[in-house]
Write an enzyme that holds these catalytic residues in place. Structure first.
Site, PDB file in Angstrom:
ATOM      1  N   CYS A  81     -21.810 -89.755 -13.547  1.00  0.00           N
ATOM      2  CA  CYS A  81     -22.603 -88.523 -13.566  1.00  0.00           C
ATOM      3  C   CYS A  81     -21.736 -87.330 -13.975  1.00  0.00           C
ATOM      4  CB  CYS A  81     -23.309 -88.343 -12.225  1.00  0.00           C
ATOM      5  SG  CYS A  81     -24.741 -87.265 -12.356  1.00  0.00           S
ATOM      6  N   HIS A 179     -25.278 -93.278 -10.261  1.00  0.00           N
ATOM      7  CA  HIS A 179     -24.283 -93.317  -9.180  1.00  0.00           C
ATOM      8  C   HIS A 179     -24.165 -94.725  -8.592  1.00  0.00           C
ATOM      9  CE1 HIS A 179     -23.728 -88.926  -8.726  1.00  0.00           C
ATOM     10  NE2 HIS A 179     -24.972 -88.869  -9.188  1.00  0.00           N
ATOM     11  N   GLU A 181     -21.909 -95.798  -6.894  1.00  0.00           N
ATOM     12  CA  GLU A 181     -21.216 -95.690  -5.601  1.00  0.00           C
ATOM     13  C   GLU A 181     -22.195 -95.517  -4.452  1.00  0.00           C
ATOM     14  OE1 GLU A 181     -21.430 -93.440  -7.910  1.00  0.00           O
ATOM     15  OE2 GLU A 181     -21.396 -91.389  -7.125  1.00  0.00           O
TER      16      GLU A 181
HETATM   17  N1  LIG Z   1     -24.986 -85.893  -9.667  1.00  0.00           N
HETATM   18  C1  LIG Z   1     -24.227 -85.293 -10.542  1.00  0.00           C
HETATM   19  O1  LIG Z   1     -23.041 -85.593 -10.705  1.00  0.00           O
HETATM   20  C2  LIG Z   1     -24.871 -84.163 -11.297  1.00  0.00           C
HETATM   21  C3  LIG Z   1     -24.059 -83.603 -12.433  1.00  0.00           C
HETATM   22  C4  LIG Z   1     -24.349 -82.126 -12.619  1.00  0.00           C
HETATM   23  N2  LIG Z   1     -25.696 -81.912 -13.050  1.00  0.00           N
HETATM   24  C5  LIG Z   1     -23.343 -81.523 -13.589  1.00  0.00           C
HETATM   25  O2  LIG Z   1     -23.686 -80.964 -14.558  1.00  0.00           O
HETATM   26  O3  LIG Z   1     -22.180 -81.611 -13.372  1.00  0.00           O
END
Ligand SMILES: NC(=O)CC[C@H](N)C(=O)O
EC number: 4.3.3.6
Length: 199
Positions: A81, A179, A181
Site C-alpha cells: 500500500c 495489506h 499483513e
Molecule cells: N493503507 C495505506 O497504506 C494507504 C496509503 C495512503 N493512501 C497513501 O497515500 O499513502
C-alpha cells in the site's frame, strides 16, 4: 545457514502487523528507523500507512538516501500500500513535494479506488499462490502502468476497477496495493522471504 534478517521500515505505518507476519514465517525481524539498522537487513518491508508522511520522515531521519542506495544495489524489498507508493518511480495524485524511494518501474495512482470506496476486501488470485489471498484494501493505490521488466502478479477481478494491477514484482522488488499483513495469512510474506533467501 545464517539466519535471515528482515527489517520493517518503522518511522510510520502498520509495523507490528508486518513483524508478526514475518515472525510467523520464521525469520529474524528488526525495526528500521536509522541507517545503522538498515545496514543489518537482508531484506526490507515497507508497511502500509501514509506515503507522504513516510517520505518526509525518511528524509528527516536521514534514511531516504541509504534506502535508495540499498535498493539500487539489490536489497530485496517488499512494499504494501503506502509502501508500494514509496517504491514507485512515478506517483499520480501525490502531493507536490512528495518524495519516494523509487526503484520499481511503475506509475501508481494514490487513493485510486475513489473517495466513496475507501476500503474493501475480497479474494484475489495472485501468481505463485495456489489459493486466492484474502486481500484487504485501505485507501489503496493501484498501478496505472508498468515498465517492461515488471511482472504483474495480480489484477482486480470484477467491479469498476476490473483489470487494475494491484501486485507486481521487478527483480528483487515486490509490491502490493493491499495489506497481506492483515488477516493472518503469511503466504505473501513467505514468498517474499523466499525471494530474500534466493537473492
Ligand atoms: N493503507 C495505506 O497504506 C494507504 C496509503 C495512503 N493512501 C497513501 O497515500 O499513502
Amino acid at each position: 545457514m545464517l539466519s535471515t534478517t528482515i527489517g520493517v521500515f518503522a518511522l510510520q505505518g502498520d509495523v507490528r502487523e508486518h513483524l508478526a507476519a514475518l515472525e510467523a514465517v520464521g525469520v529474524t525481524t528488526l525495526t528500521v528507523r536509522r541507517p545503522e539498522e538498515l545496514a543489518r537487513c537482508d531484506g526490507l518491508v515497507i508497511p502500509g500507512g501514509e506515503s507522504t508522511t513516510m517520505g518526509k520522515l525518511a528524509r528527516i531521519f536521514g534514511l531516504l538516501d541509504p534506502l535508495r542506495e540499498r535498493i539500487a544495489t539489490g536489497m530485496p524489498t517488499f512494499g504494501t500500500c503506502a509502501g508500494m507508493i514509496m517504491l514507485a518511480d512515478r506517483v499520480l495524485d501525490g502531493t507536490a513535494d512528495q518524495e519516494t524511494i523509487g526503484g520499481l518501474d511503475i506509475t501508481v495512482r494514490r487513493n485510486a479506488f475513489g473517495r466513496q470506496v475507501h476500503s474493501f476486501e475480497g479474494p484475489l488470485t495472485m501468481t505463485g499462490l495456489a489459493e486466492p489471498v484474502h486481500a484487504v484494501f485501505i485507501r489503496a493505490p493501484w498501478v496505472e502502468s508498468v515498465g517492461d521488466d515488471v511482472e504483474v502478479l495480480a489484477r482486480v477481478e470484477g467491479g469498476e476497477a476490473h483489470g487494475r494491477i494491484v501486485a507486481v514484482r521487478q527483480g528483487n522488488l515486490m509490491a502490493t496495493s493491499f495489506h497481506p499483513e492483515v488477516g493472518g495469512d503469511a503466504r505473501v510474506h513467505r514468498s517474499f522471504v523466499d525471494l530474500v533467501r534466493s537473492a
